[in-house]
Design a protein around this motif. Structure first.
Motif, mmCIF file in Angstrom:
data_model
loop_
_atom_site.group_PDB
_atom_site.id
_atom_site.type_symbol
_atom_site.label_atom_id
_atom_site.label_comp_id
_atom_site.label_asym_id
_atom_site.label_seq_id
_atom_site.Cartn_x
_atom_site.Cartn_y
_atom_site.Cartn_z
ATOM 1 N N TRP A 158 46.434 -46.642 -37.879
ATOM 2 C CA TRP A 158 47.189 -45.999 -36.437
ATOM 3 C C TRP A 158 48.750 -46.944 -36.780
ATOM 4 C CZ3 TRP A 158 45.686 -42.402 -33.285
ATOM 5 C CH2 TRP A 158 44.646 -41.957 -33.275
ATOM 6 N N ILE A 159 49.592 -46.215 -37.294
ATOM 7 C CA ILE A 159 50.964 -46.978 -37.458
ATOM 8 C C ILE A 159 52.021 -46.401 -36.421
ATOM 9 C CG2 ILE A 159 52.911 -46.962 -39.397
ATOM 10 C CD1 ILE A 159 50.500 -45.760 -41.206
ATOM 11 N N GLN A 264 51.957 -36.298 -22.405
ATOM 12 C CA GLN A 264 51.228 -35.281 -23.376
ATOM 13 C C GLN A 264 50.815 -35.973 -24.567
ATOM 14 O OE1 GLN A 264 54.611 -32.668 -24.381
ATOM 15 N NE2 GLN A 264 54.503 -31.480 -22.459
ATOM 16 N N PHE A 265 51.313 -37.021 -24.852
ATOM 17 C CA PHE A 265 50.926 -37.758 -26.232
ATOM 18 C C PHE A 265 49.407 -38.373 -25.886
ATOM 19 C CE2 PHE A 265 50.364 -41.650 -28.677
ATOM 20 C CZ PHE A 265 50.189 -40.784 -30.063
ATOM 21 N N LEU A 266 49.078 -38.737 -24.603
ATOM 22 C CA LEU A 266 47.939 -39.421 -24.171
ATOM 23 C C LEU A 266 46.907 -38.010 -24.042
ATOM 24 C CD1 LEU A 266 46.185 -41.597 -23.091
ATOM 25 C CD2 LEU A 266 47.137 -41.188 -20.758
ATOM 26 N N GLU A 275 41.815 -41.819 -26.836
ATOM 27 C CA GLU A 275 42.537 -42.324 -25.793
ATOM 28 C C GLU A 275 42.663 -43.823 -25.654
ATOM 29 O OE1 GLU A 275 38.847 -40.857 -23.658
ATOM 30 O OE2 GLU A 275 40.173 -40.325 -25.680
ATOM 31 N N HIS A 276 41.560 -44.492 -26.294
ATOM 32 C CA HIS A 276 41.695 -46.112 -26.332
ATOM 33 C C HIS A 276 42.668 -46.435 -27.137
ATOM 34 C CE1 HIS A 276 39.753 -44.873 -30.006
ATOM 35 N NE2 HIS A 276 39.914 -45.924 -30.529
ATOM 36 N N ILE A 277 43.550 -45.687 -28.068
ATOM 37 C CA ILE A 277 44.503 -46.238 -28.737
ATOM 38 C C ILE A 277 45.704 -46.433 -28.145
ATOM 39 C CG2 ILE A 277 45.850 -45.515 -30.890
ATOM 40 C CD1 ILE A 277 43.130 -46.814 -31.718
ATOM 41 N N PHE A 278 45.925 -45.693 -27.007
ATOM 42 C CA PHE A 278 46.993 -45.598 -26.253
ATOM 43 C C PHE A 278 47.533 -47.211 -26.014
ATOM 44 C CE2 PHE A 278 50.011 -45.067 -22.675
ATOM 45 C CZ PHE A 278 50.697 -43.990 -23.084
ATOM 46 N N HIS A 279 46.562 -47.887 -25.419
ATOM 47 C CA HIS A 279 46.777 -49.408 -24.995
ATOM 48 C C HIS A 279 47.013 -50.167 -26.199
ATOM 49 C CE1 HIS A 279 46.291 -52.902 -23.005
ATOM 50 N NE2 HIS A 279 45.537 -53.363 -24.085
ATOM 51 N N VAL A 284 49.730 -50.807 -22.744
ATOM 52 C CA VAL A 284 49.707 -50.241 -21.426
ATOM 53 C C VAL A 284 48.565 -49.265 -21.343
ATOM 54 C CG1 VAL A 284 52.032 -50.901 -20.546
ATOM 55 C CG2 VAL A 284 51.100 -48.474 -21.512
ATOM 56 N N GLU A 285 47.854 -49.358 -20.422
ATOM 57 C CA GLU A 285 46.706 -48.189 -20.211
ATOM 58 C C GLU A 285 47.226 -47.008 -19.874
ATOM 59 O OE1 GLU A 285 43.604 -49.004 -20.763
ATOM 60 O OE2 GLU A 285 43.659 -51.147 -20.897
ATOM 61 N N GLY A 286 46.490 -45.912 -20.538
ATOM 62 C CA GLY A 286 46.962 -44.706 -20.347
ATOM 63 C C GLY A 286 46.521 -44.243 -18.924
ATOM 64 N N LYS A 287 47.352 -43.582 -18.139
ATOM 65 C CA LYS A 287 46.964 -42.949 -16.770
ATOM 66 C C LYS A 287 47.506 -41.494 -17.065
ATOM 67 C CE LYS A 287 47.769 -47.316 -14.363
ATOM 68 N NZ LYS A 287 48.324 -47.864 -13.200
ATOM 69 N N TYR A 288 46.680 -40.673 -16.216
ATOM 70 C CA TYR A 288 47.233 -39.136 -16.131
ATOM 71 C C TYR A 288 47.688 -39.022 -14.873
ATOM 72 C CZ TYR A 288 43.755 -38.881 -19.846
ATOM 73 O OH TYR A 288 43.444 -39.037 -21.180
#
Length: 288
Positions: A158-159, A264-266, A275-279, A284-288
């Motif tokens: 993940w880059i 949208q990316f999340l 989705e764990h990669i977002f943080h 930050v934690e991803g939120k919908y």
């Protein structure tokens, strides 16, 4: 006294003129056809900012064979005071012999005097020596009495980059991923995110090739590996390698300073069980 950047670039132009005369029949291909022109304009004072580095391929014919080798060359702004980045590939080389060849070539270049123009010398060394490595590759390919199923290391990287805009770079990312049989995606714009997955050596080759000295704001935020025997496709989260086209917002002016819609990316990451990669990417934690 060490040469200035201007003096180094002047020497690079002289060497490129010599190389283009040595390889007149498309054996030398520039990665960016305008790189020489931009360097010349910088030296003439027409451009104020440093030009992009000169990168090119030299196709070397193997003696007594129809096989060709590709010598990838990248010239730092301080070359020839600094060593060039050189890497060789050929379909006739197995991975082990390709690694051996490149280590020997780098060692040979390192033995030359700094300040000496060395690309033509390196190309001649390659032409004189590559047949030995090809022959060793053929011997390694001879079948054994007992055929063992191959074991690979599956790898995912993940880059993160501050941004990915340039069409030339986006094209290179897509081409390299396809050539190395990698799946994943490239999120262009600001921020830029690349995910690649496949055989570990091919992932590392991709990572080595897309990085260049003046791409400062790029890093591998996270990687995952797993040993696997046989096929690796069952471990892939992505079916192919694609460029993501998400909604963007911000300034669409000359700076192209627009941000991608991270919501949208999340959602895209969630669809691919990531989705764990977002943080990890953004802190930050991803939120919908």
């Amino acid at each position: 006294m060490a040469a200035t950047t201007r003096e180094c670039l002047e020497l690079q132009l002289l060497e490129m003129e010599m190389l283009l005369s040595m390889f007149p029949n498309k054996e030398l291909v520039l990665e960016n056809p305008n790189s020489i022109l931009h360097t010349r304009r910088y030296l003439e004072g027409i451009r104020e900012s440093l030009p992009s580095i000169i990168e090119f391929l030299i196709f070397v014919n193997v003696q007594k064979s129809e096989v060709k080798a590709e010598m990838h060359v990248s010239l730092p702004h301080s070359y020839p005071q600094e060593e060039p980045q050189v890497f060789v590939r050929s379909v006739a080389l197995d991975r082990q012999q390709q690694n051996f060849l490149n280590k020997e070539l780098v060692s040979y270049i390192h033995s030359l005097d700094r300040g000496e123009l060395c690309i033509s010398i390196a190309a001649q060394w390659l032409q004189d020596n590559i047949s030995t490595y090809i022959q060793n590759s053929k011997q390694n390919d001879e079948p054994e009495c007992e055929i063992k199923e191959a074991t690979y290391t599956f790898h995912r990287m993940w880059i993160y980059s501050h941004h990915i805009y340039r069409q030339e770079l986006r094209k290179k990312i897509l081409e390299y991923a396809k050539r190395l049989n990698l799946t994943g995606f490239c999120l262009t714009g600001k921020p830029g995110v690349i995910c690649i997955e496949g055989v570990k050596e091919q992932c590392e080759e991709f990572w080595r090739d897309i990085r260049y000295p003046n791409w400062k704001h790029i890093s591998c935020k996270h990687s995952e590996s797993k040993e696997v025997t046989g096929k690796i496709d069952d471990l892939r989260l992505f079916n192919s390698f694609e460029e993501l086209a998400l909604t963007a917002h911000g300034d669409y002016g000359l700076r192209n300073d627009y941000h991608m819609d991270l919501g949208q990316f999340l959602e895209y990451l969630k669809q691919h069980k990531s989705e764990h990669i977002f943080h990890i990417l953004f802190g930050v934690e991803g939120k919908y």
